[in-house]
Motif scaffolding. Structure first.
Motif, short mmCIF file in Angstrom:
data_model
loop_
_atom_site.label_atom_id
_atom_site.label_comp_id
_atom_site.label_asym_id
_atom_site.label_seq_id
_atom_site.Cartn_x
_atom_site.Cartn_y
_atom_site.Cartn_z
N THR A 85 28.80 24.33 33.32
CA THR A 85 30.01 25.06 32.95
C THR A 85 30.74 25.46 34.23
N LEU A 141 33.96 26.97 35.60
CA LEU A 141 35.15 27.73 35.24
C LEU A 141 36.21 27.66 36.33
N THR A 142 37.45 27.94 35.96
CA THR A 142 38.51 28.09 36.95
C THR A 142 38.53 29.53 37.44
N GLU A 143 39.27 29.76 38.51
CA GLU A 143 39.38 31.11 39.07
C GLU A 143 39.96 32.08 38.05
N GLN A 144 40.83 31.59 37.17
CA GLN A 144 41.51 32.44 36.21
C GLN A 144 40.67 32.74 34.97
N GLU A 145 39.61 31.94 34.74
CA GLU A 145 38.81 32.14 33.54
C GLU A 145 37.85 33.30 33.70
N SER A 146 37.47 33.86 32.57
CA SER A 146 36.60 35.04 32.57
C SER A 146 35.26 34.72 33.20
N ALA A 189 30.60 34.26 31.30
CA ALA A 189 30.12 32.99 30.76
C ALA A 189 28.80 33.20 30.02
N ARG A 222 37.33 23.96 40.60
CA ARG A 222 36.67 24.94 39.76
C ARG A 222 35.59 25.68 40.56
N ARG A 269 29.92 31.23 41.38
CA ARG A 269 31.39 31.17 41.56
C ARG A 269 31.78 30.72 42.97
#
Length: 405
Positions: free
Chosen positions: A25, A27-32, A35, A347, A353
């Motif tokens: 999974t 995620l982008t920087e903007q996603e919550s 997870a 991502r 992160r």
């Protein structure tokens, strides 16, 4: 007490990585940052010796339309699957109008060779994105999970299969009962079920603990595979050690009594017994190695960063999520990871992160050191990135121990 997914015996935990994110999974920087997480703990069944995770992740959370792994992404793996297809064509797909089914066919790298030989085939792939890539190359694919109901539908539409094949897939599937009932419903009399997956013996020998992650629900041995095959009326008739992905075994299974087992089967099981691969104490020692490796890797990264040296990661692999999250490695110690998969670039690494950048940017400029997360492709990557070493760059590997190449 955890119950075995094969025999319902007691599963004894031998290591616990704690809460982990899904390994694929990104995620982008903007996603919550909230997870999905699960408990990544692994144990041994005291009855049937099957090594397995203690918590199951719902399959549709892992294998979905945007699943980012491509089997054809490595030259070595492309060659491996092409040779596998040629071997099946020469040995098992030789009768009149043969039919080959692949469970978890991904982007069709193996079935493409079967298709080019003019042999009937079908891939069963639940992840729509990679299934569509296979279709564009002319490979016939059913977007679905393979289980007993799926197998019966295929048998009704296409007839029985001479070969049912899977690579790095069966170890993902907790419901082996439905898999084997499906194989029984679909496989032609005299046909074979062939699958290859990471081998517990190699994981223990080489300390490749990052092979333990959400997708790898089972870690097989010849003994445990023979046991589950017998449980459903099948027999393990051959085993073949493979050098890919840090060490795998290809298992060949037939209905009981249809083929004489190769001497390789009892030989490998005897080796497993002598090595204590079905003993809890042996597996607990693997845990000692995990803690040592993670502590050594963090200490090295802190030392390098403290001396003002630049460090990056190479290969945003699924297994690297186990390492970074259990060891507590984040952007402070590893500012970025370089990767070649378009769906991952731009991502963030799961949980940690850490930003993922294109491998094309690796030399703009080169870091002083690079952690090789994709260690199973070491030879291929070192050849591709030889300029990194030529300019003084150093590779860091962490299996079977932390060292600088």
């Amino acid at each position: 007490m955890s119950k075995c997914r094969v025999c319902e015996g007691e599963v004894r935990k031998f290591f616990d990585f704690g809460k982990q994110p899904l390994s694929d999974t990104f995620l982008t920087e903007q996603e919550s940052g909230e997870a999905y997480h699960f408990r990544l703990a692994v144990g041994l069944c005291t009855r049937c010796t099957m090594v397995q995770l203690l918590e199951e992740v719902p399959r549709d959370r892992m294998f979905h339309h945007d699943y980012p792994y491509h089997s054809s992404g490595s030259r070595r793996m492309r060659e491996h699957f092409a040779q596998t297809a040629r071997d099946l064509l020469a040995t098992e797909l030789t009768g009149e109008d043969p039919f080959c089914v692949e469970i978890g066919s991904n982007d069709g790298v193996m079935l493409g060779v079967i298709k080019d030989a003019g042999v009937r085939h079908l891939g069963v792939e639940p992840s729509g994105g990679v299934a569509e890539l296979a279709r564009k190359d002319g490979v016939r694919v059913r977007t679905d999970f393979f289980e007993e109901t799926t197998a019966r539908l295929i048998a009704g539409e296409d007839g029985p299969a001479d070969v049912i094949y899977a690579a790095n897939t069966i170890c993902h599937i907790p419901y082996l009962d439905s898999i084997f009932r499906g194989v029984d419903a679909l496989l032609r009399p005299g046909g074979v079920f062939v699958f290859e997956d990471p081998y517990l013996g190699d994981i223990v020998e080489r300390n490749t603990f990052d092979q333990i992650y959400d997708e790898h629900f089972f870690l097989f041995t010849a003994r445990s595979v023979r046991g589950v095959a017998h449980r459903f009326g099948f027999e393990l008739v051959d085993v073949h050690r493979l050098p890919v992905h840090g060490g795998e075994v290809r298992y060949t299974i037939a209905r009981r009594g249809e083929r004489a087992p190769s001497p390789a089967v009892p030989a490998l099981i005897a080796e497993e017994t002598s090595r204590g691969l079905a003993e809890l104490g042996t597996l607990e020692k693997l845990g000692d190695g995990i803690d040592r490796i993670c502590a050594d890797l963090v200490a090295l990264l802190r030392d390098l960063r403290g001396r003002g040296l630049s460090v990056a990661g190479y290969g945003a692999t699924a297994k690297s999520a186990t390492v970074t999250n259990y060891a507590g490695i984040g952007p402070d110690l590893l500012p970025c990871v370089y990767d070649t998969t378009p769906a991952k670039i731009g991502r963030l690494m799961p949980g940690s992160r850490i930003p993922i950048r294109s491998a094309e940017e690796f030399g703009r400029p080169y870091p002083d050191y690079a952690v090789l997360f994709a260690w199973n492709h070491t030879e291929e990557i070192l050849a591709k990135e030889e300029e990194f070493a030529a300019q003084g760059g150093r590779w860091i590997v962490y299996v079977p121990e932390v060292r600088v190449l």
